[in-house]
Design a protein around this motif. Structure first.
Motif, PDB file in Angstrom:
ATOM      1  N   HIS A  57       0.832  -1.213   0.000  1.00  0.00           N
ATOM      2  CA  HIS A  57       0.000   0.000   0.000  1.00  0.00           C
ATOM      3  C   HIS A  57       0.861   1.255   0.000  1.00  0.00           C
ATOM      4  CE1 HIS A  57      -3.500  -2.508   0.641  1.00  0.00           C
ATOM      5  NE2 HIS A  57      -2.894  -3.085   1.677  1.00  0.00           N
ATOM      6  N   SER A  58       2.053   1.146  -0.532  1.00  0.00           N
ATOM      7  CA  SER A  58       2.985   2.271  -0.550  1.00  0.00           C
ATOM      8  C   SER A  58       3.423   2.532  -1.991  1.00  0.00           C
ATOM      9  CB  SER A  58       4.199   1.935   0.331  1.00  0.00           C
ATOM     10  OG  SER A  58       4.978   0.929  -0.297  1.00  0.00           O
ATOM     11  N   PRO A  59       4.241   3.556  -2.225  1.00  0.00           N
ATOM     12  CA  PRO A  59       4.720   3.823  -3.595  1.00  0.00           C
ATOM     13  C   PRO A  59       5.757   2.823  -4.075  1.00  0.00           C
ATOM     14  CG  PRO A  59       4.889   5.785  -2.178  1.00  0.00           C
ATOM     15  CD  PRO A  59       4.660   4.612  -1.277  1.00  0.00           C
ATOM     16  N   TYR A  60       6.058   1.779  -3.297  1.00  0.00           N
ATOM     17  CA  TYR A  60       7.221   0.946  -3.582  1.00  0.00           C
ATOM     18  C   TYR A  60       6.821  -0.432  -4.105  1.00  0.00           C
ATOM     19  CZ  TYR A  60       8.923   4.579  -0.496  1.00  0.00           C
ATOM     20  OH  TYR A  60       9.184   5.789   0.076  1.00  0.00           O
ATOM     21  N   ARG A  61       7.703  -0.993  -4.961  1.00  0.00           N
ATOM     22  CA  ARG A  61       7.608  -2.384  -5.405  1.00  0.00           C
ATOM     23  C   ARG A  61       9.030  -2.941  -5.421  1.00  0.00           C
ATOM     24  NH1 ARG A  61       3.265  -1.021  -4.536  1.00  0.00           N
ATOM     25  NH2 ARG A  61       1.355  -1.206  -5.802  1.00  0.00           N
ATOM     26  N   PHE A  62       9.143  -4.244  -5.072  1.00  0.00           N
ATOM     27  CA  PHE A  62      10.458  -4.870  -5.092  1.00  0.00           C
ATOM     28  C   PHE A  62      10.964  -4.941  -6.538  1.00  0.00           C
ATOM     29  CE2 PHE A  62       8.493  -6.580  -1.232  1.00  0.00           C
ATOM     30  CZ  PHE A  62       9.472  -6.279  -0.298  1.00  0.00           C
ATOM     31  N   SER A  63      12.198  -4.534  -6.746  1.00  0.00           N
ATOM     32  CA  SER A  63      12.775  -4.546  -8.095  1.00  0.00           C
ATOM     33  C   SER A  63      12.990  -5.980  -8.563  1.00  0.00           C
ATOM     34  CB  SER A  63      14.107  -3.779  -8.103  1.00  0.00           C
ATOM     35  OG  SER A  63      14.736  -3.916  -9.354  1.00  0.00           O
ATOM     36  N   ASP A  64      12.337  -6.328  -9.667  1.00  0.00           N
ATOM     37  CA  ASP A  64      12.505  -7.674 -10.229  1.00  0.00           C
ATOM     38  C   ASP A  64      13.810  -7.789 -11.008  1.00  0.00           C
ATOM     39  OD1 ASP A  64      11.060  -5.815 -12.026  1.00  0.00           O
ATOM     40  OD2 ASP A  64      11.294  -7.442 -13.480  1.00  0.00           O
ATOM     41  N   GLY A  98      23.038 -23.864  -6.221  1.00  0.00           N
ATOM     42  CA  GLY A  98      22.286 -24.975  -5.631  1.00  0.00           C
ATOM     43  C   GLY A  98      23.073 -25.777  -4.627  1.00  0.00           C
ATOM     44  N   LEU A  99      24.394 -25.628  -4.579  1.00  0.00           N
ATOM     45  CA  LEU A  99      25.237 -26.299  -3.594  1.00  0.00           C
ATOM     46  C   LEU A  99      25.594 -25.289  -2.516  1.00  0.00           C
ATOM     47  CD1 LEU A  99      27.640 -28.391  -5.859  1.00  0.00           C
ATOM     48  CD2 LEU A  99      25.639 -29.184  -4.592  1.00  0.00           C
ATOM     49  N   GLY A 100      24.880 -25.373  -1.387  1.00  0.00           N
ATOM     50  CA  GLY A 100      25.093 -24.449  -0.282  1.00  0.00           C
ATOM     51  C   GLY A 100      24.396 -23.128  -0.468  1.00  0.00           C
ATOM     52  N   CYS A 101      23.971 -22.848  -1.639  1.00  0.00           N
ATOM     53  CA  CYS A 101      23.345 -21.549  -1.917  1.00  0.00           C
ATOM     54  C   CYS A 101      22.522 -21.661  -3.186  1.00  0.00           C
ATOM     55  CB  CYS A 101      24.416 -20.476  -2.062  1.00  0.00           C
ATOM     56  SG  CYS A 101      23.779 -18.887  -2.655  1.00  0.00           S
ATOM     57  N   CYS A 102      21.391 -21.006  -3.227  1.00  0.00           N
ATOM     58  CA  CYS A 102      20.590 -20.935  -4.466  1.00  0.00           C
ATOM     59  C   CYS A 102      19.891 -19.591  -4.523  1.00  0.00           C
ATOM     60  CB  CYS A 102      19.605 -22.092  -4.553  1.00  0.00           C
ATOM     61  SG  CYS A 102      18.227 -21.997  -3.401  1.00  0.00           S
ATOM     62  N   GLN A 103      19.573 -19.162  -5.753  1.00  0.00           N
ATOM     63  CA  GLN A 103      18.881 -17.899  -5.972  1.00  0.00           C
ATOM     64  C   GLN A 103      17.800 -18.086  -7.032  1.00  0.00           C
ATOM     65  OE1 GLN A 103      22.240 -15.288  -6.950  1.00  0.00           O
ATOM     66  NE2 GLN A 103      21.883 -14.177  -5.029  1.00  0.00           N
ATOM     67  N   THR A 104      16.741 -17.306  -6.931  1.00  0.00           N
ATOM     68  CA  THR A 104      15.676 -17.333  -7.944  1.00  0.00           C
ATOM     69  C   THR A 104      15.124 -15.925  -8.119  1.00  0.00           C
ATOM     70  OG1 THR A 104      13.613 -18.403  -8.610  1.00  0.00           O
ATOM     71  CG2 THR A 104      13.819 -17.834  -6.302  1.00  0.00           C
ATOM     72  N   SER A 105      14.650 -15.643  -9.327  1.00  0.00           N
ATOM     73  CA  SER A 105      14.120 -14.315  -9.652  1.00  0.00           C
ATOM     74  C   SER A 105      12.692 -14.176  -9.167  1.00  0.00           C
ATOM     75  CB  SER A 105      14.182 -14.070 -11.162  1.00  0.00           C
ATOM     76  OG  SER A 105      15.506 -14.141 -11.627  1.00  0.00           O
ATOM     77  N   ILE A 106      12.229 -12.932  -9.147  1.00  0.00           N
ATOM     78  CA  ILE A 106      10.853 -12.642  -8.744  1.00  0.00           C
ATOM     79  C   ILE A 106      10.158 -11.929  -9.893  1.00  0.00           C
ATOM     80  CG2 ILE A 106      11.487 -12.512  -6.301  1.00  0.00           C
ATOM     81  CD1 ILE A 106      11.283  -9.421  -6.613  1.00  0.00           C
ATOM     82  N   PRO A 107       8.820 -11.905  -9.905  1.00  0.00           N
ATOM     83  CA  PRO A 107       8.089 -11.205 -10.969  1.00  0.00           C
ATOM     84  C   PRO A 107       7.968  -9.719 -10.659  1.00  0.00           C
ATOM     85  CG  PRO A 107       6.539 -12.299  -9.529  1.00  0.00           C
ATOM     86  CD  PRO A 107       7.915 -12.677  -9.022  1.00  0.00           C
ATOM     87  N   LYS A 108       7.470  -8.969 -11.645  1.00  0.00           N
ATOM     88  CA  LYS A 108       7.190  -7.546 -11.460  1.00  0.00           C
ATOM     89  C   LYS A 108       6.012  -7.373 -10.503  1.00  0.00           C
ATOM     90  CE  LYS A 108       8.550  -5.920 -16.108  1.00  0.00           C
ATOM     91  NZ  LYS A 108       9.599  -4.973 -15.713  1.00  0.00           N
ATOM     92  N   ASP A 143      11.725  -0.314  -6.297  1.00  0.00           N
ATOM     93  CA  ASP A 143      11.302   0.644  -7.331  1.00  0.00           C
ATOM     94  C   ASP A 143      10.177   1.487  -6.756  1.00  0.00           C
ATOM     95  OD1 ASP A 143      13.041  -0.323  -9.296  1.00  0.00           O
ATOM     96  OD2 ASP A 143      11.623  -1.865  -9.924  1.00  0.00           O
ATOM     97  N   TRP A 144      10.273   2.789  -6.926  1.00  0.00           N
ATOM     98  CA  TRP A 144       9.210   3.660  -6.446  1.00  0.00           C
ATOM     99  C   TRP A 144       8.661   4.490  -7.602  1.00  0.00           C
ATOM    100  CZ3 TRP A 144       9.881   8.922  -6.950  1.00  0.00           C
ATOM    101  CH2 TRP A 144      11.200   9.377  -7.133  1.00  0.00           C
ATOM    102  N   ALA A 145       7.459   4.978  -7.418  1.00  0.00           N
ATOM    103  CA  ALA A 145       6.798   5.810  -8.423  1.00  0.00           C
ATOM    104  C   ALA A 145       5.747   6.653  -7.749  1.00  0.00           C
ATOM    105  CB  ALA A 145       6.180   4.945  -9.519  1.00  0.00           C
TER     106      ALA A 145
END
Length: 744
Positions: free
Chosen positions: A115-122, A168-178, A238-240
């Motif tokens: 509910h704020s001007p912010y969104r997590f940067s994808d 994936g060995l000891g650490c993994c990362q994945t992207s997020i949507p807009k 990201d803000w707007a």
């Protein structure tokens, strides 16, 4: 009553003031612009009425003695980027640990900015999980019904791990949507790390800035219990401008500029947010500063970054810059270099050359004008203007007037290899006009003044003659001193060659010669009867009857032709025609008539009938004239004396006697007693119908097929032949064996 009016006036003043007051709050000078090491730029602000909206309100807190840091809510603010529309904050790390007794300690966090001007940067963030035998989830809403994803991290041996590798060995990362404004973390309890004592007993998960993370094997190698909930990692938001009624795209927001439109600078532009609804403000190209303030965007000094080459000078301009180089050098924008000013050097060097060139061009233009004037004089002198006037008035006139340049090009500048006929008073060239049309171009050497004056009128009349048995005049060239005529090209020589050539192997049949004579008579009949006014050829002879590719007769050479006189007292004072064919009545009266052509045609009939030439320069004087010998034989009723044996043997007596009688009538000394060309053509048509013997007919057909299938008239050797190009004075032009013959 006065108080009532005063209240109404005050209300109007307040209403007008409200209409001209910006709806967007402008920060005052009392608003702080810095907290610690972080710049707080509008629309962000610290304190009341210092930010665009509550979503941009920040607080400046003392975290240690004398150390202050900004916070948005309870999240530490690291920096603000107006140009990129991003902020960086410290996000809490979620943990999932087991102690030595196998008891689980879980600290998971949620981050709610929906509910704020912010969104997590994808683009700049990734959901990062660290641990062995770990499965962590990320949720995009509190109900768990929206977007969710997970990441699995496993370990086999410590040697399998590598610093900086998160695969994936000891650490993994994945992207997020807009569009994510909320995220929560969950761990799968089925993945128990309490039994893997040689590795860390804790797992970690956080949504963080990918560029700020660098995996280390030390995160996994420790076996000590590390149950903390104070870890933080940077995250990019990201803000707007998207709060409340301002959650608009640029197109809608710009329509509301007097209301809540946030791009207040005159040198600003609106840009749609790439992550969720809303918009951002940027300074225009060549400007920098804060586009959210009324005068926030100012001219950018591009010269401070030295955009020009080292030997150049930068000049800052409003909204841009310019580079210049020292004298003698020129700035190249494409290569951003100061190169030698070749243009200046060339300009100075070429000045004299330009002057010389212009002087030369001026001289050439002057000469060209003189030449054009001379050509125009020739054109008018030869009747060109009269010809053009008639051509415009008579539609459908298929006649071309060629320029001298076209004639030169078609003959390859009068190349000697193009000559197909030549004599003392003229030359005939084979040319190609209109790309592919072969023509014969007669280039006369001399034309007298009388012919110059009548040339245009005569060309107009000749151009209207369109008959299959008359060589067609295609056009002419009038812009030269002596006019040139352009005729259709006729490839197979003349009737003279066909009758009198030395090569007797061809054995031309009498019926073929009779056909050619008949076609020639039809052509002359057209000139006398259908041309308007009638045309008298004036030089009818076998050398002026050309043969086309099908050996059809084509009457040519109108150089001696005249228009039929309308005045009976008009006389021709110059001798016309060729010896042996001349009308004796014309020699006495100097009056050229249609019957003069009839007499000459009678001599042609004698050549067809007897195979002899009209005039023999050798032998007894009494036997030199073919017409005199023939008339004497007819008078003595001794026609066989002048007939060749093959004619007497092949043709019927009726045909021979009829042709001889017709020739006799044509050769009558009194022109009025001679038949017309129409009567001659009709009689020849009748005589041709007299069928020869069957075997003679077959031979004639074979002979015609032989002619059309490639028998070359060029194999004849001409003895005493006259050409198809008589000169003005009646001189005959000797021709090459394969030459074609055309009118003058």
């Amino acid at each position: 009553m006065e108080a009532r009016f005063l209240q109404i006036g005050l209300g109007l003043v307040l209403l007008l003031a409200a209409q001209h007051t910006p709806a967007v709050a402008i920060p005052g000078p009392e608003c702080p612009t810095k907290c610690g090491e972080v710049d707080i730029q509008y629309p962000f602000g610290i304190g009341d009425n210092c930010s665009l909206s509550s979503g941009f309100n920040a607080s400046c807190q003392e975290v240690q003695r004398g150390v202050h840091k900004p916070f948005l809510g309870d999240i530490e603010l690291l920096n603000i980027s107006l140009a990129n529309g991003t902020i960086r904050e410290m996000s809490p790390i979620s943990t999932y640990c087991y102690n030595s007794s196998g008891l689980m300690h879980r600290h998971t966090w949620l981050f709610d900015a929906s509910h704020s001007p912010y969104r997590f940067s994808d683009v700049q963030n990734k959901f990062t999980v660290i641990g062995c035998n770990t499965l962590a989830y990320i949720y995009a809403d509190s109900t768990g019904t929206g977007y969710q994803s997970g990441c699995v991290s496993t370990c086999q041996n410590l040697t399998d791990l590598a610093d900086g590798s998160c695969s994936g060995l000891g650490c993994c990362q994945t992207s997020i949507p807009k569009g994510m404004g909320y995220y929560a973390v969950g761990f799968d309890s089925g993945f128990n790390t309490s039994q893997i004592w040689n590795f860390s007993r804790c797992s970690y998960a956080v949504l963080m800035e990918a560029e700020a993370f660098n995996f280390s094997t030390a995160y996994i190698s420790t076996t000590e219990f590390n149950d903390t909930n104070t870890g933080r990692a940077p995250v990019v938001m990201d803000w707007a401008i998207r709060n409340g009624t301002m959650s608009l795209q640029c197109e809608e927001a710009e329509l509301n500029k007097t209301g809540t439109y946030a791009c207040l600078s005159s040198n600003s532009v609106c840009v749609d947010s790439r992550n969720g609804p809303g918009y951002l403000c940027n300074c225009s190209q060549g400007y920098e500063g804060n586009p959210y303030l009324p005068y926030g965007c100012h001219d950018a000094d591009e010269c401070r970054n030295s955009p020009c080459p080292s030997e150049g000078v930068c000049h800052n301009t409003e909204g841009g810059y310019q580079c210049s180089c020292r004298a003698g050098r020129k700035f190249s924008k494409q290569s951003n270099t100061c190169s030698l000013d070749v243009g200046l050097i060339i300009g100075v060097t070429a000045g004299f050359l330009v002057l010389v060139i212009f002087s030369f061009l001026g001289y050439m233009i002057l000469q060209k004008r003189k030449l054009t004037k001379v050509k125009h004089e020739y054109f008018s002198q030869h009747g060109g203007m009269i010809l053009f006037e008639r051509m415009r008035s008579e539609k459908g006139l298929a006649f071309m007037v060629f320029s001298e340049a076209e004639i030169v090009q078609s003959t390859n500048n009068y190349d000697r290899s193009r000559i197909i006929g030549k004599g003392g008073h003229g030359t005939v060239y084979k040319g190609i006009v209109k790309g592919s049309m072969p023509v014969a171009i007669k280039r006369c050497a001399l034309v007298d003044e009388r012919q110059k004056k009548e040339f245009g009128q005569e060309m107009l009349i000749l151009s209207q003659i369109n008959h299959k048995n008359i060589v067609k005049l295609v056009g002419c060239c009038l812009e030269v001193e002596v006019p040139m005529l352009v005729y259709e090209f006729i490839p197979n020589g003349t009737l003279f060659e066909l009758i009198h050539g030395k090569n007797q192997a061809l054995q031309i049949s009498f019926s073929t010669l009779l056909r050619i004579a008949h076609e020639a008579a039809e052509g002359l009949n057209f000139l006398h009867s259908y041309a308007s006014p009638p045309i008298i050829h004036g030089d009818v002879k076998t050398a002026n009857i050309l043969l086309d590719e099908n050996y059809m007769a084509k009457v040519s050479d109108f150089g001696a032709s005249i228009l039929a006189p309308s005045d009976k007292e008009q006389y021709v004072t110059m001798v016309q025609g060729t010896c042996g064919y001349l009308d004796p009545e014309y020699m006495l009266t100097c009056q050229l008539t249609e019957k003069s052509d009839v007499f000459s045609f009678g001599v042609i009939l004698l050549e067809v009938l007897t195979g002899q030439e009209p005039l023999k320069l050798n032998g007894p004087e009494t036997e030199r004239s073919l017409s005199s010998n023939f008339l004497s034989a007819m008078k003595e009723n001794n026609l066989d004396a002048v007939l060749p044996s093959h004619v007497k043997g092949q043709e019927s007596n009726e045909l021979i006697r009829g042709l001889a009688e017709l020739a006799k009538q044509c050769l009558d000394m009194c022109g009025s007693n001679r038949p017309s060309m129409k009567e001659i053509a009709d009689e020849l048509g009748r005589l041709r119908k007299l069928s020869p013997h069957p075997w003679v007919q077959i031979d004639a057909e074979m002979e015609t097929q032989s002619l059309l299938s490639g028998a070359s008239i060029g194999s004849f050797e001409i003895e005493g032949a006259t050409s198809g190009y008589p000169t003005q004075e009646g001189e005959n032009l000797p021709m090459n064996p394969r030459s074609s013959y055309y009118a003058r």
